[in-house]
Design a protein around this motif. Structure first.
Motif, PDB file in Angstrom:
ATOM      1  N   GLY A  99       0.800  -1.212   0.000  1.00  0.00           N
ATOM      2  CA  GLY A  99       0.000   0.000   0.000  1.00  0.00           C
ATOM      3  C   GLY A  99       0.831   1.259   0.000  1.00  0.00           C
ATOM      4  O   GLY A  99       1.863   1.359  -0.646  1.00  0.00           O
ATOM      5  N   ASP A 100       0.362   2.260   0.759  1.00  0.00           N
ATOM      6  CA  ASP A 100       0.981   3.582   0.749  1.00  0.00           C
ATOM      7  C   ASP A 100       2.372   3.593   1.353  1.00  0.00           C
ATOM      8  O   ASP A 100       3.210   4.399   0.973  1.00  0.00           O
ATOM      9  N   GLU A 101       2.633   2.718   2.336  1.00  0.00           N
ATOM     10  CA  GLU A 101       3.934   2.754   2.989  1.00  0.00           C
ATOM     11  C   GLU A 101       5.018   2.042   2.186  1.00  0.00           C
ATOM     12  O   GLU A 101       6.183   2.088   2.541  1.00  0.00           O
TER      13      GLU A 101
END
Length: 60
Positions: free
Chosen positions: A34-36
């Motif tokens: 995801g975003d991380e």
């Protein structure tokens, strides 16, 4: 038993060497989703691919 102990000590020393050499850039957080998630810059790989495709189209 002595061989197992010596092997463990060598492996632990190698692991500590790698961890210390990694410094601040070493991420022990595991897999990221995801975003991380941080990936290598896409510009470098896409630039090389577009350059190769431009050469191929120029050769036609």
């Amino acid at each position: 038993m002595l061989k197992i102990f010596v092997g463990f000590v060598i492996f632990a020393a190698l692991a500590m060497f790698v961890i210390f050499k990694g410094g601040d850039s070493l991420d022990m957080g595991g897999e990221k989703h995801g975003d991380e998630a941080v990936h290598a810059p896409a510009e470098a790989s896409s630039g090389a691919a577009s350059g190769a495709s431009a050469d191929a189209s120029a050769a036609k």
